[in-house]
Design an enzyme around this catalytic site. Sequence first.
Site, PDB file in Angstrom:
ATOM      1  N   TYR A  63      -4.487  11.035   6.664  1.00  0.00           N
ATOM      2  CA  TYR A  63      -3.761  10.994   5.250  1.00  0.00           C
ATOM      3  C   TYR A  63      -4.839   8.884   5.400  1.00  0.00           C
ATOM      4  O   TYR A  63      -5.334   8.904   4.310  1.00  0.00           O
ATOM      5  CB  TYR A  63      -2.708  10.650   5.327  1.00  0.00           C
ATOM      6  CG  TYR A  63      -2.256   9.211   3.991  1.00  0.00           C
ATOM      7  CD1 TYR A  63      -2.201   9.563   2.831  1.00  0.00           C
ATOM      8  CD2 TYR A  63      -2.054   8.064   4.534  1.00  0.00           C
ATOM      9  CE1 TYR A  63      -2.256   8.570   1.250  1.00  0.00           C
ATOM     10  CE2 TYR A  63      -1.323   7.196   3.415  1.00  0.00           C
ATOM     11  CZ  TYR A  63      -1.610   7.550   1.680  1.00  0.00           C
ATOM     12  OH  TYR A  63      -1.062   6.119   1.279  1.00  0.00           O
ATOM     13  N   PRO A  89       5.654   7.714  17.721  1.00  0.00           N
ATOM     14  CA  PRO A  89       4.080   7.377  17.216  1.00  0.00           C
ATOM     15  C   PRO A  89       3.638   7.040  16.355  1.00  0.00           C
ATOM     16  O   PRO A  89       3.182   8.031  15.722  1.00  0.00           O
ATOM     17  CB  PRO A  89       3.928   9.492  18.167  1.00  0.00           C
ATOM     18  CG  PRO A  89       5.314   9.628  18.514  1.00  0.00           C
ATOM     19  CD  PRO A  89       5.686   9.013  17.350  1.00  0.00           C
ATOM     20  N   GLY A  90       2.241   6.149  17.036  1.00  0.00           N
ATOM     21  CA  GLY A  90       1.430   5.744  16.168  1.00  0.00           C
ATOM     22  C   GLY A  90       2.539   4.474  15.133  1.00  0.00           C
ATOM     23  O   GLY A  90       1.750   3.846  14.421  1.00  0.00           O
ATOM     24  N   ASP A  91       3.452   4.299  14.846  1.00  0.00           N
ATOM     25  CA  ASP A  91       3.626   3.433  14.876  1.00  0.00           C
ATOM     26  C   ASP A  91       3.153   1.612  15.184  1.00  0.00           C
ATOM     27  O   ASP A  91       3.303   1.286  16.370  1.00  0.00           O
ATOM     28  CB  ASP A  91       5.415   2.965  15.076  1.00  0.00           C
ATOM     29  CG  ASP A  91       6.138   3.437  13.809  1.00  0.00           C
ATOM     30  OD1 ASP A  91       5.431   4.025  12.922  1.00  0.00           O
ATOM     31  OD2 ASP A  91       7.980   4.501  13.271  1.00  0.00           O
ATOM     32  N   SER A  97      -3.789   0.950   0.498  1.00  0.00           N
ATOM     33  CA  SER A  97      -2.876   1.576   0.981  1.00  0.00           C
ATOM     34  C   SER A  97      -3.132  -0.083   2.287  1.00  0.00           C
ATOM     35  O   SER A  97      -4.170   0.545   3.143  1.00  0.00           O
ATOM     36  CB  SER A  97      -2.314   2.770   2.049  1.00  0.00           C
ATOM     37  OG  SER A  97      -1.301   2.495   2.816  1.00  0.00           O
ATOM     38  N   LYS A 112       0.242  12.039   0.505  1.00  0.00           N
ATOM     39  CA  LYS A 112      -0.101  10.733   0.598  1.00  0.00           C
ATOM     40  C   LYS A 112       1.120  11.277   2.627  1.00  0.00           C
ATOM     41  O   LYS A 112       1.227  10.379   2.465  1.00  0.00           O
ATOM     42  CB  LYS A 112       1.186  10.106  -0.381  1.00  0.00           C
ATOM     43  CG  LYS A 112       2.446  10.295  -0.170  1.00  0.00           C
ATOM     44  CD  LYS A 112       2.962   9.375  -1.129  1.00  0.00           C
ATOM     45  CE  LYS A 112       4.386  10.025  -1.219  1.00  0.00           C
ATOM     46  NZ  LYS A 112       6.043   8.687  -2.176  1.00  0.00           N
ATOM     47  N   PHE A 116      -3.568   7.135  -9.186  1.00  0.00           N
ATOM     48  CA  PHE A 116      -2.387   7.828  -8.364  1.00  0.00           C
ATOM     49  C   PHE A 116      -2.774   9.225  -7.593  1.00  0.00           C
ATOM     50  O   PHE A 116      -2.274   8.659  -6.299  1.00  0.00           O
ATOM     51  CB  PHE A 116      -1.358   7.045  -8.852  1.00  0.00           C
ATOM     52  CG  PHE A 116      -0.453   6.081  -9.007  1.00  0.00           C
ATOM     53  CD1 PHE A 116      -0.534   5.535  -8.652  1.00  0.00           C
ATOM     54  CD2 PHE A 116      -1.104   5.798 -10.846  1.00  0.00           C
ATOM     55  CE1 PHE A 116      -0.648   3.960  -8.642  1.00  0.00           C
ATOM     56  CE2 PHE A 116      -0.527   4.539 -10.897  1.00  0.00           C
ATOM     57  CZ  PHE A 116      -0.117   3.323 -10.436  1.00  0.00           C
ATOM     58  N   ASN A 128       3.942  16.907  -7.258  1.00  0.00           N
ATOM     59  CA  ASN A 128       4.719  15.989  -5.573  1.00  0.00           C
ATOM     60  C   ASN A 128       5.433  15.220  -7.077  1.00  0.00           C
ATOM     61  O   ASN A 128       6.063  14.486  -6.495  1.00  0.00           O
ATOM     62  CB  ASN A 128       4.376  15.412  -5.106  1.00  0.00           C
ATOM     63  CG  ASN A 128       5.559  15.153  -4.087  1.00  0.00           C
ATOM     64  OD1 ASN A 128       6.080  15.777  -3.384  1.00  0.00           O
ATOM     65  ND2 ASN A 128       4.834  13.373  -3.612  1.00  0.00           N
ATOM     66  N   LYS A 148      -7.976   7.382   3.042  1.00  0.00           N
ATOM     67  CA  LYS A 148      -7.746   6.171   1.781  1.00  0.00           C
ATOM     68  C   LYS A 148      -9.309   4.942   2.543  1.00  0.00           C
ATOM     69  O   LYS A 148      -9.807   4.630   1.719  1.00  0.00           O
ATOM     70  CB  LYS A 148      -6.328   5.095   2.532  1.00  0.00           C
ATOM     71  CG  LYS A 148      -5.250   5.653   2.099  1.00  0.00           C
ATOM     72  CD  LYS A 148      -5.415   5.788   0.275  1.00  0.00           C
ATOM     73  CE  LYS A 148      -4.286   6.586  -0.708  1.00  0.00           C
ATOM     74  NZ  LYS A 148      -3.880   7.174  -1.649  1.00  0.00           N
ATOM     75  N   ASP A 185      -1.538  14.469 -14.333  1.00  0.00           N
ATOM     76  CA  ASP A 185      -1.010  15.050 -13.582  1.00  0.00           C
ATOM     77  C   ASP A 185      -0.310  16.687 -13.434  1.00  0.00           C
ATOM     78  O   ASP A 185      -0.278  17.233 -14.209  1.00  0.00           O
ATOM     79  CB  ASP A 185       0.537  14.463 -13.839  1.00  0.00           C
ATOM     80  CG  ASP A 185       1.025  14.460 -11.391  1.00  0.00           C
ATOM     81  OD1 ASP A 185       1.039  15.162 -11.158  1.00  0.00           O
ATOM     82  OD2 ASP A 185       1.779  12.983 -10.902  1.00  0.00           O
TER      83      ASP A 185
END
Length: 338
Positions: free
Chosen positions: A148, A292-294, A124, A84, A80, A35, A152, A31
């Site tokens: 993002y 927006p985008g939900d 995800s 994100k 991982f 973050n 993925k 790591d």
Amino acid sequence: MKILVTGGAGYIGSHTCVEAIKADHEVVVLDNFSNSSGIALDRIAEITGVRPVVVEADLLDTPVVEKLFKEHSFDAVIHFAGFKAVGESVSEPWKYFHNNLVSTLVLLDVMRANNVFNLVFSSSATVYGDPEVVPITESAPLSALNPYGRTKLWIEDMLRDIAAADSRWHFILLRYFNPAGAHESGLIGEDPNGIPNNLMPYITQVAIGKLKELTVFGDDYPTRDGTCIRDYIHVSDLAEGHISALDVIESVKGCIPINLGTGEGYTVLELVHAFERAIGKPLPHKIGPRRPGDSAATFADPSLALELLGWKAKRGIDEICNDAWNWQSKNPNGYQTR
Ligand code: NAD
Ligand code: UDP
């Protein structure tokens, strides 16, 4: 197994290290703490009695990763490491493409050169875009709503192509729904940088008094109370899903995507009320405009995980809220290092 956990100091990585050590795997964490905090590793040691080997390094640093694979004989990797934050990925897409994609390519190159062909990848539910049908099965159409999500999707595509070209690889793509909660000890948990974007850490910071009130993003969706539905999965259940994936990875042919969710959807207001039960008092909140985008409703069909991994989520919404609150109240400023 001896496993490399990239991003093992992070929220999901640290919980997975705990479960991996409990299952007698030998854990090495890589790591760069971009973050996360090194204190998470001390806490893992406190919970399990075992301190994983920790390498502070950037996965983009090929020579360091090569050296790591020469020093250790890994059986598998859980990957991982990555950025994100959806909003940041919209404003700084290059940063996301570079960190998430290039680091994965470095990892795959070094794994191949060292004959390590077992990889569990953190994907995800965002790869389902705005789903047309719920519950979502792994065969649902894939799309990206932001950079993002695109990282993925691209990595998933990359792994599918690699698996098709070279039968030595075994890939399990774990598509997480909404990870929430914390380890029951309250020693490790989610420690976001700045103002949280996600619902549960926002709620816990309102409860502790760091933020004034929660804004519920929209109450005019076609759901039972007008607020969006998500599948909140306890992070320790999620962590256990990775251990189940390690158990079967050698028998996996090629590249398999598997949903990790509970199959139960809760609205934003239902989560708020569950959290109010956990803290025994009202949580200040107001209704605001849609974000927006939900998507209105996103929850998993988790049956493939049960079939292939023998895994299903054991913890419910109340345990998620109790454990999130236990972590936040014991660590009001998270790990306090950033
Ligand atoms: P996190 O930020 O807490 O953990 C990621 C870890 O990776 C951090 O410790 C960070 O320091 C490290 N890292 C980032 N770039 C690195 C690099 N180049 N080299 C070395 N280390 C690096 O995030 P998380 O919530 O634990 O998520 C883990 C993974 O799961 C991520 O890939 C994320 O995209 C994915 N995921 C998370 C969620 C969620 O809601 N938390 C949902 C779906 C998928
Ligand atoms: N949400 C909200 N207020 C917030 C943060 C999130 O109402 O301050 C809502 C959001 O609109 C979504 C749900 O909570 O319906 C989960 O959001 P989160 O960002 O945690 O996860 P995702 O949208 O990626 O599933």
